[in-house]
Write a protein that holds these residues in place. Structure first.
Motif, short mmCIF file in Angstrom:
data_model
loop_
_atom_site.label_atom_id
_atom_site.label_comp_id
_atom_site.label_asym_id
_atom_site.label_seq_id
_atom_site.Cartn_x
_atom_site.Cartn_y
_atom_site.Cartn_z
N ALA A 49 0.95 9.84 -3.13
CA ALA A 49 -0.39 10.41 -2.95
C ALA A 49 -0.30 11.62 -2.02
N GLY A 50 -0.94 12.69 -2.41
CA GLY A 50 -0.91 13.91 -1.60
C GLY A 50 -1.86 13.82 -0.42
N TYR A 92 -3.70 8.08 4.65
CA TYR A 92 -3.70 7.20 5.82
C TYR A 92 -3.12 5.82 5.46
N MET A 93 -3.54 5.29 4.32
CA MET A 93 -3.08 3.96 3.92
C MET A 93 -1.57 3.91 3.68
N LYS A 94 -1.04 4.97 3.09
CA LYS A 94 0.40 4.95 2.79
C LYS A 94 1.25 5.07 4.05
N LYS A 95 0.72 5.71 5.08
CA LYS A 95 1.48 5.92 6.32
C LYS A 95 1.14 4.91 7.41
N ASP A 96 0.15 4.07 7.17
CA ASP A 96 -0.33 3.19 8.23
C ASP A 96 0.69 2.16 8.70
N PHE A 97 1.67 1.83 7.87
CA PHE A 97 2.67 0.82 8.29
C PHE A 97 3.45 1.28 9.51
N ALA A 157 0.84 -1.22 0.00
CA ALA A 157 0.00 0.00 0.00
C ALA A 157 0.86 1.25 0.00
N THR A 158 1.96 1.22 0.71
CA THR A 158 2.85 2.37 0.77
C THR A 158 3.57 2.56 -0.57
N ARG A 159 4.00 1.46 -1.18
CA ARG A 159 4.66 1.56 -2.49
C ARG A 159 3.72 2.13 -3.54
N PRO A 171 -7.73 11.81 1.55
CA PRO A 171 -7.20 11.53 2.89
C PRO A 171 -7.05 10.05 3.21
N VAL A 172 -7.91 9.20 2.67
CA VAL A 172 -7.81 7.77 2.95
C VAL A 172 -6.51 7.20 2.38
#
Length: 134
Positions: free
Chosen positions: A60-61, A70-75, A53-55, A66-67
């Motif tokens: 994504a700005g 959240y997904m890219k930083k959730d790790f 998800a982060t890759r 916003p979702v």
């Protein structure tokens, strides 16, 4: 003292508070975006690659969807805030990775979370004052 005057003053004060909290939130988000890139680099150095998800959402700005932000930083946000592994990551060592991050990298993410909640409270209060002031 007129009740309408009190509502107007309260409305103006809440508008100023909301504006300031949103401005501080935008500044902190910009700072955290740079820290996110540094955390990603540290993660790649240690584990080889970022979670899927982060890759996919790395660029994504934070203002667009916003979702996705959240997904890219959730790790690292789930281990940071909740102490448990992200549902978007398959690496069980994420919690240990986040615990080893220096506070200079993670502290502003707590401030961002706090400022978003403060801004929401000001918005709700502003809405209530506007509604009851009429």
């Amino acid at each position: 003292m007129d009740i309408n005057f009190i509502f107007r003053v309260l409305l103006i004060l809440l508008l100023i508070a909301l504006f300031l909290s949103v401005m501080v939130l935008f500044i902190i988000k910009a700072i955290n975006e740079k820290k996110f890139k540094l955390i990603c680099a540290l993660y790649v150095n240690e584990y080889g690659e970022l979670p899927l998800a982060t890759r996919v959402l790395k660029h994504a700005g934070w203002l667009s969807v916003p979702v996705w932000n959240y997904m890219k930083k959730d790790f690292f946000l789930s281990p940071l805030y909740k102490g448990k592994k992200s549902k978007f990551s398959t690496n069980d060592a994420d919690i240990d990775f986040v615990k080893r991050l220096p506070p200079s990298l993670t502290k502003t993410f707590f401030i961002e979370r706090l400022m978003s909640r403060v801004g929401m409270i000001f918005f709700i209060l502003l809405t209530a004052v506007t509604y009851f002031g009429k």
